[in-house]
Design a protein around this motif. Structure first.
Motif, PDB file in Angstrom:
ATOM      1  N   GLY A  34       0.886  -1.108  -0.153  1.00 48.58           N
ATOM      2  CA  GLY A  34      -0.100  -0.074  -0.041  1.00 48.58           C
ATOM      3  C   GLY A  34       0.810   1.328  -0.089  1.00 48.58           C
ATOM      4  O   GLY A  34       0.324   2.248   0.119  1.00 48.58           O
ATOM      5  N   ALA A  35       2.245   1.087  -0.089  1.00 47.98           N
ATOM      6  CA  ALA A  35       3.135   2.378  -0.256  1.00 47.98           C
ATOM      7  C   ALA A  35       2.773   3.163   0.943  1.00 47.98           C
ATOM      8  O   ALA A  35       2.734   4.543   0.836  1.00 47.98           O
ATOM      9  CB  ALA A  35       3.085   2.939  -1.399  1.00 47.98           C
ATOM     10  N   GLY A  44       5.435   1.613  -5.908  1.00 51.70           N
ATOM     11  CA  GLY A  44       4.190   2.038  -5.195  1.00 51.70           C
ATOM     12  C   GLY A  44       4.116   3.477  -5.060  1.00 51.70           C
ATOM     13  O   GLY A  44       2.886   4.067  -5.196  1.00 51.70           O
ATOM     14  N   LEU A  47       3.002   4.955  -8.377  1.00 58.78           N
ATOM     15  CA  LEU A  47       1.424   4.975  -8.667  1.00 58.78           C
ATOM     16  C   LEU A  47       0.605   5.716  -7.671  1.00 58.78           C
ATOM     17  O   LEU A  47      -0.298   6.059  -7.970  1.00 58.78           O
ATOM     18  CB  LEU A  47       1.242   3.230  -8.164  1.00 58.78           C
ATOM     19  CG  LEU A  47      -0.015   2.641  -8.702  1.00 58.78           C
ATOM     20  CD1 LEU A  47      -0.065   2.829 -10.247  1.00 58.78           C
ATOM     21  CD2 LEU A  47      -0.168   1.102  -8.346  1.00 58.78           C
ATOM     22  N   LYS A  48       1.050   5.562  -6.410  1.00 59.58           N
ATOM     23  CA  LYS A  48       0.177   6.593  -5.348  1.00 59.58           C
ATOM     24  C   LYS A  48      -0.063   7.742  -5.789  1.00 59.58           C
ATOM     25  O   LYS A  48      -0.901   8.623  -5.885  1.00 59.58           O
ATOM     26  CB  LYS A  48       0.935   6.237  -4.051  1.00 59.58           C
ATOM     27  CG  LYS A  48      -0.209   6.533  -3.072  1.00 59.58           C
ATOM     28  CD  LYS A  48       0.613   6.181  -1.884  1.00 59.58           C
ATOM     29  CE  LYS A  48      -0.202   6.488  -0.404  1.00 59.58           C
ATOM     30  NZ  LYS A  48       0.426   6.206   0.862  1.00 59.58           N
ATOM     31  N   MET A  51      -1.982   8.500  -8.651  1.00 64.96           N
ATOM     32  CA  MET A  51      -3.504   8.379  -8.222  1.00 64.96           C
ATOM     33  C   MET A  51      -3.925   9.618  -7.431  1.00 64.96           C
ATOM     34  O   MET A  51      -5.170  10.079  -7.692  1.00 64.96           O
ATOM     35  CB  MET A  51      -3.430   7.066  -7.110  1.00 64.96           C
ATOM     36  CG  MET A  51      -4.871   6.461  -7.101  1.00 64.96           C
ATOM     37  SD  MET A  51      -4.416   4.981  -5.773  1.00 64.96           S
ATOM     38  CE  MET A  51      -4.168   5.895  -4.393  1.00 64.96           C
ATOM     39  N   VAL A  52      -2.849  10.198  -6.681  1.00 70.12           N
ATOM     40  CA  VAL A  52      -3.372  11.488  -6.137  1.00 70.12           C
ATOM     41  C   VAL A  52      -3.577  12.288  -7.147  1.00 70.12           C
ATOM     42  O   VAL A  52      -4.798  13.194  -7.147  1.00 70.12           O
ATOM     43  CB  VAL A  52      -2.394  11.753  -5.001  1.00 70.12           C
ATOM     44  CG1 VAL A  52      -2.623  13.145  -4.511  1.00 70.12           C
ATOM     45  CG2 VAL A  52      -2.406  10.742  -4.016  1.00 70.12           C
ATOM     46  N   LYS A  54      -4.742  11.992 -10.295  1.00 72.94           N
ATOM     47  CA  LYS A  54      -5.762  11.948 -10.823  1.00 72.94           C
ATOM     48  C   LYS A  54      -6.921  12.306 -10.183  1.00 72.94           C
ATOM     49  O   LYS A  54      -7.998  12.681 -10.522  1.00 72.94           O
ATOM     50  CB  LYS A  54      -5.886  10.270 -11.127  1.00 72.94           C
ATOM     51  CG  LYS A  54      -6.799  10.160 -12.496  1.00 72.94           C
ATOM     52  CD  LYS A  54      -6.596   8.559 -12.713  1.00 72.94           C
ATOM     53  CE  LYS A  54      -7.243   7.384 -11.888  1.00 72.94           C
ATOM     54  NZ  LYS A  54      -7.055   5.863 -12.097  1.00 72.94           N
ATOM     55  N   GLU A  55      -6.865  12.191  -8.815  1.00 76.05           N
ATOM     56  CA  GLU A  55      -7.917  12.428  -7.861  1.00 76.05           C
ATOM     57  C   GLU A  55      -8.062  14.089  -7.953  1.00 76.05           C
ATOM     58  O   GLU A  55      -9.333  14.514  -7.817  1.00 76.05           O
ATOM     59  CB  GLU A  55      -7.716  11.968  -6.734  1.00 76.05           C
ATOM     60  CG  GLU A  55      -8.302  10.659  -6.203  1.00 76.05           C
ATOM     61  CD  GLU A  55      -8.191   9.915  -4.989  1.00 76.05           C
ATOM     62  OE1 GLU A  55      -8.120  10.784  -3.929  1.00 76.05           O
ATOM     63  OE2 GLU A  55      -8.475   9.045  -4.776  1.00 76.05           O
TER      64      GLU A  55
END
Lengths: 453, 464
Positions: A34-35, A44, A47-48, A51-52, A54-55
């Motif tokens: 989950g990094a 990770g 990816l995180k 993802m952030v 993108k959010e």
């Protein structure tokens, strides 16, 4: 071992121990996977972060892009809704930012700032140096052709207009799906068509560069007897239209665009001097601009004697983009000082200004005297193209042969602006673009002043 | 007495701390009103029920409370995942006590089984083995394929995941088998026969989760209850070799059929069936080592689950978040990941620890208990809770391959919930044989002679 197996209590504890170990290992793995702790799992973390991003992007209203006067080019009102572009003249420049089609152009390059929200979740505004009125007019001049217009402010390097077009494609970034197939069927294969990055032979618009070299070498007063041909190495060069100019000096050679003169002079001056001068004008160097990277080439080191001579008047192994051609005009207009073109005036949001574009001097491309001499010759040349001398426009045309077609270019400048028009795959000559250039200069003059902030 | 009471009180305090964590995280996510309604009231009800069991049967209070917490966590997870309103979640208030009643009935049914002599044991074994085979064959013929496995039987609109019944039946089968006076070889062969028989049938209906649980259970039970090293070696080695060898052979057949198809020829029936089973297996047991490559290859929504699950774990972080990511089958196979998203890794590990506490308590009691039958029931029931949990959470978090098994208590599903409670009841029933704990002692003090002693079945003791 046997005693261990015959004692059930031992075996029971062994099973418990196995599950303890599994629980501990798994808990550690979960935090790694989950990094949770930054720096432990690089993939990770990446990816995180994406993802952030993108959010944040989904929750942020895409920032606007405005011109130098604050007039809107793109805007969005809702989070997650792609910004609308107000002018098709900007389509290829600002590009698009789409989950389905990818991210290209300014909106791809400045995605992060356009989606970096302030306290109101509004992305940053990117202010360009362009003026919408000029950009639209420039686009109208080349619409329907494989053309490009670059307009620079001489004193600063600010890009006032940067338009590009392609026959049969009127790109609307607000409705990508409708012309995506068309884009993909063209030679550009779905990417943006940015002709200002297309490097081809410049033709005679290279001559001002060679001319500054001739001047700096003290050969400007040397008389050349033009018989209409010049044999260098195993190749005989001719003037355009097989013209014969008789006894000429540098000034007249520029006005008459005499190929044989420049081939002869380049051969006299030599490969290394030409190479050095070309590089001083950023030819053969990679230009990292704030909106794209521009690559040009000269390959002079690998060229034969006749190829070097041909490079002196813009053929041979020379490959220049319209931005490179415009920079030649800008440097001569600035007395030899080459200023880096820039498109981003500033980036700001409600929290303040995060970036401001600044003028940068790239090089002293030639001596001030050489620049003034060539500038004066280009004023005469403009007059010979039918441009009223009172307008103060200095110009040089170029018509290069590329795969049986022409690459027509028109390099012009006045005391404030440089206007470069280029048309690829055409039957026109550079002179045919003079009318467009004059119209653009008149429009530029009508704009009283460019507002800077 | 005092020492034991302090120890038990310590356990209870620890469990209450977990309850407080649960309450706070729920309140953060859903608001205090919902937290009270969804957790506090049902928690009081279920804790009362748990204490009643332990008082009535002198069972393990810690197991009862930990199970109650897990049951409540499962309900909370479902409320959070389904974003249910308060009105809907109040319905869930009655689920826990209802399941508690089912548990009491289960305990009484267990007490009534008499397996004291060999003839009756054989009959019981036959009934149990027959039940397993009937369920497997029933599913093979009448089973409904839901979420990739043919493990469901739909009767009048009611879906029952019959494969869930495999686990308790398998446990009881082994308890009877190992406590009955069979010859050693017969016992081991019967045990191996029922294990591989049910495993084969489960493989055909593509229920890999239960298959894996049963194989693991067989290895651990053999290790614990057989005195011969060879049995353990055979069960472990045989299982591993069967799995790997079978997978490899099927892989070879798959490639050969693939080649046949690419040449434009049609494979024969059996080969084609093996090809199809392997193709499903290959996708289900894949451990994703490179997510980017995986996403490029598998573009449909269901195949993106491992990626989405990872997103959820990352978003959840240590303490959970209100940010959302949707994932298919979130309330069932990916319920644990859904829990991580909402309550964080810390809480998810607490949940694992609760399972682990139940497992440890039961294992310790299982080795102290006097009857082999009770001991195996305790061990089997404990494994029945912890093995699916680990197999699921490791699969959904890409630690091992994904098999699609429900997490006891946490995953959505009535059959799963009922069987989970049944497992706990088996644990409580077994634990009541090892002496009373705090609740039992308090109960005995206050109720005196009125408290009934639990009925003790006629068991065959085994020697240590």
């Amino acid at each position: 071992m046997k005693s261990f197996f015959s004692n059930q209590i031992n075996k029971g504890y062994a099973v418990i121990f196995g599950f303890v170990a599994l629980t501990v290992i798994f808990s550690c793995y979960l935090m790694y996977y989950g990094a949770v702790f930054y720096g432990v799992n690089e993939k990770g973390d990446a990816l995180k972060e994406s993802m952030v991003k993108k959010e944040i992007r989904a929750a942020t209203v895409e920032g606007s892009i405005v011109d130098a006067s604050g007039d809107i080019i793109t805007y969005s009102e809702e989070p997650g809704v792609s910004a609308r572009c107000m002018y098709n003249s900007y389509s290829q420049l600002i590009g698009f930012n789409s989950a389905m089609y990818g991210r290209y152009g300014l909106r791809g390059r400045y995605e992060e700032v356009l989606f970096t929200g302030d306290k109101n979740h509004q992305g940053s505004t990117v202010r360009l140096t362009t003026l919408n009125r000029i950009q639209n007019a420039a686009y109208d001049e080349i619409r329907g052709t494989e053309g490009c217009v670059v307009i620079l402010e001489n004193a600063t390097g600010r890009i006032i207009a940067l338009a590009t077009s392609y026959p049969g494609i009127e790109m609307d970034v607000n409705d990508l799906s409708s012309n995506w197939n068309e884009m993909n069927s063209s030679e550009h294969d779905g990417f943006l068509i940015q002709n200002w990055r297309k490097a081809l032979a410049p033709g005679s618009t290279m001559k001002p560069v060679t001319a500054t070299l001739v001047f700096d070498e003290g050969l400007s007063d040397e008389v050349y007897e033009d018989t209409g041909s010049e044999k260098i190495g195993g190749y005989t060069f001719h003037n355009a239209g097989k013209g014969v100019n008789g006894s000429i000096r540098l000034n007249k050679a520029i006005v008459k665009s005499c190929n044989t003169y420049f081939a002869h002079m380049t051969n006299e001056i030599g490969l290394f001097n030409l190479k050095e001068r070309a590089e001083a004008f950023c030819i053969g160097r990679q230009l990292e601009l704030d909106f794209c990277t521009v690559s040009s080439g000269h390959h002079l080191s690998d060229s034969t004697t006749e190829e070097v001579a041909a490079a002196g008047f813009g053929q041979g192994q020379l490959l220049l983009t319209p931005i490179n051609i415009a920079l030649i005009g800008e440097a001569i207009a600035n007395g030899g000082e080459l200023k880096q073109p820039y498109l981003i005036d500033s980036i700001y949001n409600a929290d303040g200004v995060s970036y401001t574009g600044e003028t940068q001097v790239l090089s002293q491309a030639c001596s001030r005297e050489a620049a003034e001499y060539v500038s004066s010759a280009m004023l005469d040349a403009a007059e010979s193209y039918g441009i009223d001398r009172k307008l103060g426009i200095h110009a040089k045309t170029g018509t290069a042969q590329v795969n049986g077609m022409h690459r027509a270019s028109f390099l012009s400048f006045n005391d404030k602006y440089t206007v470069c028009l280029v048309e690829n795959n055409t039957r026109k000559s550079g002179k045919n673009l003079a009318g467009s250039a004059v119209r653009l200069f008149k429009l530029l003059d009508s704009v009283n002043e460019v507002k800077h902030e | 007495m005092i020492k034991n009471t302090i120890k038990d009180a310590g356990w209870l305090l620890g469990l209450n701390a977990a309850f407080v964590v649960l309450l706070v995280l729920f309140a953060v996510n859903r608001g205090l009103g919902d937290a009270m309604l969804s957790i506090v009231i049902p928690m009081l009800l279920i804790t009362s029920a748990a204490l009643f069991y332990t008082y009535r049967f002198s069972g393990d209070t810690v197991t009862a409370i930990a199970s109650a917490l897990l049951l409540e966590t499962g309900q909370m997870t479902q409320v959070l995942i389904n974003e249910e309103t308060s009105a809907q979640s109040t319905v869930l208030l009655f689920v826990s006590p209802f399941l508690g009643v089912i548990g009491i009935i289960a305990i009484h049914l267990m007490q009534k089984i008499d397996y004291s002599d060999r003839i009756k044991s054989v009959r019981t074994l036959s009934i149990l083995a027959g039940s397993i085979l009937v369920i497997a064959l029933g599913l093979l013929i009448f089973g409904r394929n839901i979420n990739g496995t043919k493990a469901w039987l739909v009767v009048g609109g009611l879906s029952l995941q019959l494969t869930e019944l495999f686990k308790p039946l398998y446990i009881v089968f082994h308890a009877v088998l190992w406590s009955a006076p069979f010859r050693h070889r017969t016992r081991f062969l019967l045990s191996a026969g029922i294990t591989f028989g049910s495993a084969g049938l489960l493989l055909i209906i593509n229920e890999l989760g239960t298959l894996l649980v049963i194989l693991c259970m067989w290895i651990i039970l053999t290790f614990l209850y057989s005195d011969r090293i060879l049995d353990t070696a055979i069960s472990f080695g045989g299982t591993v070799l069967t799995i790997l060898g079978g997978y490899a052979v099927m892989g070879l057949i798959y490639n050969s059929v693939k080649k046949t198809i690419s040449m434009g020829e049609a494979p024969n029936g059996v080969m084609k069936k093996i090809f199809q089973i392997y193709d499903k297996l290959r996708q289900r047991v894949m451990i994703v080592t490179d997510l980017d490559q995986y996403l490029a290859e598998y573009k449909d929504e269901a195949s993106r689950q491992p990626f989405k699950a990872r997103e959820m774990i990352m978003k959840g972080g240590l303490f959970g978040t209100t940010r959302r990511t949707t994932i298919p089958i979130e309330n069932s196979d990916y319920a644990y990941v859904g829990l991580i998203l909402r309550c964080g890794i810390v809480f998810a590990v607490v949940v694992l620890v609760l399972f682990f506490i139940i497992f440890c308590r039961s294992m310790i009691r299982s080795v102290r208990i006097s009857g082999k039958y009770e001991s195996i029931v305790l061990t089997g029931a404990a494994l029945g809770l912890i093995l699916p949990t680990f197999i699921n959470v490791m699969g959904t978090t890409n630690f091992s391959f994904m098999t699609g098994i429900a997490v006891p208590f946490i995953s959505h599903g009535g059959t799963n919930m009922i069987l989970s409670v049944f497992n706990v009841m088996l644990l409580l029933w077994g634990s009541c044989r090892t002496g009373p704990d705090i609740a039992g002692r308090i109960g005995a003090k206050f109720s005196g002679s009125r408290r009934k002693n639990p009925p003790v079945p006629n068991t065959i003791p085994f020697t240590r």
